[in-house]
Design an enzyme around this catalytic site. Structure first.
Site, PDB file in Angstrom:
ATOM      1  N   GLU A  24      24.376  56.205 -48.917  1.00 45.66           N
ATOM      2  CA  GLU A  24      25.553  56.419 -48.074  1.00 45.66           C
ATOM      3  C   GLU A  24      26.221  55.089 -47.767  1.00 45.66           C
ATOM      4  O   GLU A  24      25.563  54.108 -47.438  1.00 45.66           O
ATOM      5  CB  GLU A  24      25.155  57.112 -46.766  1.00 45.66           C
ATOM      6  CG  GLU A  24      26.364  57.351 -45.845  1.00 45.66           C
ATOM      7  CD  GLU A  24      25.986  58.016 -44.543  1.00 45.66           C
ATOM      8  OE1 GLU A  24      25.668  59.217 -44.576  1.00 45.66           O
ATOM      9  OE2 GLU A  24      25.995  57.332 -43.495  1.00 45.66           O
ATOM     10  N   ASP A 116      31.621  64.009 -35.153  1.00 46.81           N
ATOM     11  CA  ASP A 116      31.506  63.485 -33.785  1.00 46.81           C
ATOM     12  C   ASP A 116      32.878  63.422 -33.142  1.00 46.81           C
ATOM     13  O   ASP A 116      33.843  62.946 -33.754  1.00 46.81           O
ATOM     14  CB  ASP A 116      30.897  62.082 -33.811  1.00 46.81           C
ATOM     15  CG  ASP A 116      29.474  62.079 -34.339  1.00 46.81           C
ATOM     16  OD1 ASP A 116      28.759  63.067 -34.076  1.00 46.81           O
ATOM     17  OD2 ASP A 116      29.099  61.109 -35.028  1.00 46.81           O
ATOM     18  N   TYR A 155      18.717  68.037 -38.926  1.00 48.35           N
ATOM     19  CA  TYR A 155      18.211  67.172 -37.853  1.00 48.35           C
ATOM     20  C   TYR A 155      16.729  67.463 -37.615  1.00 48.35           C
ATOM     21  O   TYR A 155      16.396  68.418 -36.904  1.00 48.35           O
ATOM     22  CB  TYR A 155      19.029  67.387 -36.574  1.00 48.35           C
ATOM     23  CG  TYR A 155      20.488  67.037 -36.771  1.00 48.35           C
ATOM     24  CD1 TYR A 155      20.954  65.760 -36.505  1.00 48.35           C
ATOM     25  CD2 TYR A 155      21.378  67.989 -37.269  1.00 48.35           C
ATOM     26  CE1 TYR A 155      22.290  65.427 -36.713  1.00 48.35           C
ATOM     27  CE2 TYR A 155      22.714  67.672 -37.485  1.00 48.35           C
ATOM     28  CZ  TYR A 155      23.160  66.387 -37.210  1.00 48.35           C
ATOM     29  OH  TYR A 155      24.473  66.071 -37.431  1.00 48.35           O
ATOM     30  N   LYS A 175      24.883  77.270 -42.306  1.00 47.51           N
ATOM     31  CA  LYS A 175      25.640  76.358 -43.171  1.00 47.51           C
ATOM     32  C   LYS A 175      25.245  76.538 -44.633  1.00 47.51           C
ATOM     33  O   LYS A 175      26.106  76.542 -45.526  1.00 47.51           O
ATOM     34  CB  LYS A 175      25.419  74.908 -42.723  1.00 47.51           C
ATOM     35  CG  LYS A 175      26.020  74.591 -41.364  1.00 47.51           C
ATOM     36  CD  LYS A 175      25.913  73.119 -40.998  1.00 47.51           C
ATOM     37  CE  LYS A 175      24.507  72.697 -40.629  1.00 47.51           C
ATOM     38  NZ  LYS A 175      24.479  71.308 -40.089  1.00 47.51           N
ATOM     39  N   ARG A 280      24.915  47.517 -47.081  1.00 45.21           N
ATOM     40  CA  ARG A 280      24.091  46.370 -47.467  1.00 45.21           C
ATOM     41  C   ARG A 280      23.095  46.846 -48.514  1.00 45.21           C
ATOM     42  O   ARG A 280      22.438  47.869 -48.320  1.00 45.21           O
ATOM     43  CB  ARG A 280      23.339  45.784 -46.265  1.00 45.21           C
ATOM     44  CG  ARG A 280      24.274  45.222 -45.199  1.00 45.21           C
ATOM     45  CD  ARG A 280      23.503  44.917 -43.929  1.00 45.21           C
ATOM     46  NE  ARG A 280      24.400  44.466 -42.884  1.00 45.21           N
ATOM     47  CZ  ARG A 280      24.422  43.230 -42.389  1.00 45.21           C
ATOM     48  NH1 ARG A 280      23.593  42.332 -42.858  1.00 45.21           N
ATOM     49  NH2 ARG A 280      25.271  42.908 -41.432  1.00 45.21           N
TER      50      ARG A 280
END
Length: 301
Positions: A24, A116, A155, A175, A280
């Site tokens: 990601e 969010d 989650y 979902k 990174r």
């Protein structure tokens, strides 16, 4: 196995590298950050990820930058990009238009999320009057629009807004039943929490793949702020104590800890891992190397 045999076994030396990974990224805010992101892409591409995802800021604040990053991945690499898309602050018509733009650009994988809420909403999600009310509705709408491959969020320790773990699993199943292909989990640090979650998901009738989200620690204070419902074990606090101003040792500790988490998951049958890179490359690359994964010849960004 004798004591000498145990001592002669390297911690990661026996792993055959038969894992699959995905990464990601987040859209850059500046030219310097764009250069860092692209250096990360070039470094990780030879590990032949199944896909790479690009995040979408709270309230759709990175919509254009997310689209630009995904479009560049499509045009300049042979990687499979997955664009994040959320329900926040957008009507169904606006989201449908974004989905159409992605489809026309050659994007076939969407990470569909409720999203969010922006800070101005006080942390409370309020559906757009003409929008999708939740991620399950978003998945259903996207599948009607185009035959996207869709990933959704899971989650292991429960979403902060969920009334219970059982309710959160019910939401995950909705979902997936709406047409999602797989789930990608929030990062976690407890293998016990993962395997408990896996057992409960199977008991709830969830059989789609769930990829564990792995977060190598670049900044422990930031991880603590981001954790929400995620347990941070006391031993982990102790491991990073005193390393705030020592990036070299902190990176070594972080890579080994992430690889050990993956090794324990591997022992439980997990073969697919999703890495939150924070743009990174070093820690994710080192973790994959410790797990036996090696660059694929000729695979470049």
């Amino acid at each position: 196995m004798t004591k000498d045999q145990v001592l002669d076994q390297p911690l990661f030396g026996g792993l055959p590298g038969d894992i699959a990974v995905s990464f990601e990224f987040f859209p850059p805010k500046s030219e310097a950050m764009a250069a860092q992101l692209w250096e990360t892409v070039v470094t990780l591409a030879p590990l032949a990820p199944k896909f790479v995802s690009v995040t979408y800021g709270a309230g759709g604040t990175t919509r254009e930058r997310t689209h630009a990053t995904v479009a560049r991945l499509v045009k300049e690499t042979d990687l499979v990009p997955a664009a994040h898309l959320t329900c926040v602050a957008a009507s169904k018509a606006e989201i449908d238009e974004i989905a159409d733009q992605y489809w026309d650009a050659g994007v076939r994988h969407i990470v569909a999320l409720r999203g969010d809420p922006p800070p101005s909403d006080g942390g409370r999600f309020t559906p757009h009057p003409d929008g999708y009310r939740n991620a399950a509705e978003l998945v259903e709408g996207l599948k009607k629009r185009h035959d996207f491959e869709i990933s959704v969020a899971a989650y292991p320790e429960g979403h902060p807004d969920a009334v219970s773990l059982e309710a959160d699993l019910d939401n995950l199943k909705r979902k997936l039943d709406a047409g999602a292909t797989r789930a990608i989990s929030q990062f976690f640090f407890s293998t016990d929490a993962w395997f408990r979650f896996q057992e409960k998901a199977l008991a709830a009738g969830i059989t789609a793949p769930i990829l564990p989200g792995i977060m190598p620690v670049t900044n422990f204070a930031a991880i603590r702020r981001m954790s929400g419902n995620t347990e941070i074990p006391a031993w982990m606090e102790a491991m990073f104590e005193g390393l705030d101003e020592r990036p070299g040792p902190r990176g070594l500790v972080s890579a080994v800890m992430a690889a050990d988490l993956c090794r324990r998951l591997y022992a439980g049958g997990v073969r697919d891992f999703h890495f939150y890179t924070l743009n990174r490359a070093d820690l994710s690359y080192a973790t994959c190397h410790l797990l036996g994964l090696r660059p694929v010849t000729g695979k470049t960004a």
